[in-house]
Design a protein around this motif. Structure first.
Motif, PDB file in Angstrom:
ATOM      1  N   LEU B  14       0.939  -1.767  -0.326  1.00  0.00           N
ATOM      2  CA  LEU B  14       0.105   0.116  -0.205  1.00  0.00           C
ATOM      3  C   LEU B  14       0.744   1.313  -0.098  1.00  0.00           C
ATOM      4  CD1 LEU B  14      -2.672  -1.473   2.048  1.00  0.00           C
ATOM      5  CD2 LEU B  14      -2.679  -1.001   0.248  1.00  0.00           C
ATOM      6  N   GLN B  18       0.411   4.068  -3.311  1.00  0.00           N
ATOM      7  CA  GLN B  18      -0.434   5.197  -2.953  1.00  0.00           C
ATOM      8  C   GLN B  18       0.999   6.638  -3.802  1.00  0.00           C
ATOM      9  OE1 GLN B  18      -1.882   6.464   0.995  1.00  0.00           O
ATOM     10  NE2 GLN B  18      -0.837   5.897   1.405  1.00  0.00           N
ATOM     11  N   GLN B  49     -10.932  -6.004  -1.268  1.00  0.00           N
ATOM     12  CA  GLN B  49     -11.078  -5.937   0.469  1.00  0.00           C
ATOM     13  C   GLN B  49     -11.528  -4.250   0.945  1.00  0.00           C
ATOM     14  OE1 GLN B  49      -8.186  -7.762   2.795  1.00  0.00           O
ATOM     15  NE2 GLN B  49      -9.952 -10.122   2.466  1.00  0.00           N
ATOM     16  N   GLY B  50     -11.240  -3.823  -0.640  1.00  0.00           N
ATOM     17  CA  GLY B  50     -11.764  -2.105   0.116  1.00  0.00           C
ATOM     18  C   GLY B  50     -10.974  -1.265   0.129  1.00  0.00           C
ATOM     19  N   TYR B  51      -9.315  -1.637   0.599  1.00  0.00           N
ATOM     20  CA  TYR B  51      -8.624  -1.033   0.729  1.00  0.00           C
ATOM     21  C   TYR B  51      -7.790  -0.265   0.113  1.00  0.00           C
ATOM     22  CZ  TYR B  51      -8.410  -4.118   5.037  1.00  0.00           C
ATOM     23  OH  TYR B  51      -8.512  -4.697   6.112  1.00  0.00           O
ATOM     24  N   ILE B  52      -8.194  -0.439  -1.341  1.00  0.00           N
ATOM     25  CA  ILE B  52      -7.878  -0.029  -2.387  1.00  0.00           C
ATOM     26  C   ILE B  52      -9.038   0.879  -2.431  1.00  0.00           C
ATOM     27  CG2 ILE B  52      -6.764   0.422  -4.715  1.00  0.00           C
ATOM     28  CD1 ILE B  52      -4.277  -1.826  -3.492  1.00  0.00           C
ATOM     29  N   LYS B  53      -9.180   1.548  -3.311  1.00  0.00           N
ATOM     30  CA  LYS B  53     -10.682   2.421  -3.340  1.00  0.00           C
ATOM     31  C   LYS B  53     -10.328   2.686  -5.281  1.00  0.00           C
ATOM     32  CE  LYS B  53     -11.944   6.065  -1.028  1.00  0.00           C
ATOM     33  NZ  LYS B  53     -13.019   6.359  -0.124  1.00  0.00           N
ATOM     34  N   ARG B  54      -9.511   3.163  -5.193  1.00  0.00           N
ATOM     35  CA  ARG B  54      -9.502   3.773  -6.866  1.00  0.00           C
ATOM     36  C   ARG B  54      -8.146   3.704  -7.349  1.00  0.00           C
ATOM     37  NH1 ARG B  54     -12.245   7.143  -4.587  1.00  0.00           N
ATOM     38  NH2 ARG B  54     -11.653   8.987  -4.222  1.00  0.00           N
ATOM     39  N   VAL B  55      -7.617   3.840  -8.725  1.00  0.00           N
ATOM     40  CA  VAL B  55      -6.507   4.354  -9.321  1.00  0.00           C
ATOM     41  C   VAL B  55      -6.791   5.763 -10.349  1.00  0.00           C
ATOM     42  CG1 VAL B  55      -4.607   3.557 -10.418  1.00  0.00           C
ATOM     43  CG2 VAL B  55      -5.297   1.973  -8.676  1.00  0.00           C
ATOM     44  N   VAL B  56      -5.808   6.859  -9.744  1.00  0.00           N
ATOM     45  CA  VAL B  56      -6.558   7.836 -10.602  1.00  0.00           C
ATOM     46  C   VAL B  56      -4.847   8.698 -11.027  1.00  0.00           C
ATOM     47  CG1 VAL B  56      -8.154   8.181  -9.318  1.00  0.00           C
ATOM     48  CG2 VAL B  56      -6.363   9.273  -8.657  1.00  0.00           C
TER      49      VAL B  56
END
Lengths: 155, 155
Positions: B14, B18, B49-56
């Motif tokens: 993560l 990030q 599991q939603g730790y990563i919401k999206r990649v932008v």
DNA sequence: ATTGAAATGTAGGAAAC
DNA sequence: GTTTCCTACATTTCAAT
């Protein structure tokens, strides 16, 4: 390197990538009715010319134990270049400080601080922020709920 | 689906994503001395599991003509569920509003507004924000300079 | 600057441990 | 949960337009 203007096609690519940068060039090409190679070349240029600064993963802050977000308004004693530069340099070193902006108005800087809870914020405040030189006041406000939070600029 | 705790390896992934989500699994695996397949599986789980919401993609706002960032503090007439919900729903519709947080303290909401210049902000203020119902005051502060701006939480 | 096609590299899935 | 292997797909390069 001439800084060419962006055309509609560039803007559309940027719109898409601001929302989801995990899309493949193939998917983008199909949305915009262009070839994969063209999309590839445009994206390469947008990165090279600095329109796209970076591609990052956005995490769910509550799941990684950053439940408390504070906005802290800082007022300094004076505004000499030296005082401002020192504050900016030192405050940037704190990992809790995700953003630091110098502002117009009745205070000098606004900070966005991410911590796990009020105890951790308190610790950050007493042992880090308040120890910086030349600070007159710090006024902090805490996020109760998040209504909207996006990283995509309206273009 | 049991929400397992994150181990050091997850946290390292993560941390890396990030900062740069364009890295390949291969590069991440080499940094962390693990196999590509393991990294692949961990990243898949972190997304699922939603730790990563999206990649932008993060853009350079000055290059795309969003030179003016405002933080606007909004105070409402009252705090009934209805008034709050209406404000949140309507303000979220404006593309200029990148963030909206309900806050503790002497005002109710803080907004982050992105526009090209003061004329555009003025237009947004008069024709959009100020026309929402139940607003008592709006106090706006403008970014003079950006000292630090990251999307990565300290983990 | 755009395209299709070729070459390279990565992602994603299956099977074994 | 991790590893190796394999196939499918994506990225990247290039010659041609």
């Amino acid at each position: 390197m001439a800084q060419a203007e962006l055309d509609v096609f560039d803007l559309n690519i940027l719109r898409i990538l601001q929302k989801d940068a995990s899309l493949t060039n193939k998917e983008i090409a199909s949305q915009l009715n262009k070839s994969v190679a063209t999309v590839h070349e445009r994206v390469r240029r947008l990165k090279e010319q600095g329109y796209i600064k970076r591609v990052v993963a956005i995490l769910d802050r509550k799941k990684i134990n950053k439940s408390l977000i504070a906005f802290s308004q800082v007022l300094l004693h004076d505004h000499t270049a030296e005082t401002l530069a020192t504050f900016e340099r030192e405050v940037s070193k704190f990992p809790e400080v995700m953003e630091c902006f110098q502002m117009t108005g009745t205070f000098d800087f606004i900070l966005r601080i991410a911590t796990s809870d009020m105890d951790a914020y308190h610790d950050f405040y007493r042992n880090k922020l308040a120890k910086l030189p030349n600070i007159t006041t710090v006024q902090s406000f805490f996020v109760l709920s998040e209504t909207k939070s996006i990283t995509a600029y309206p273009i």
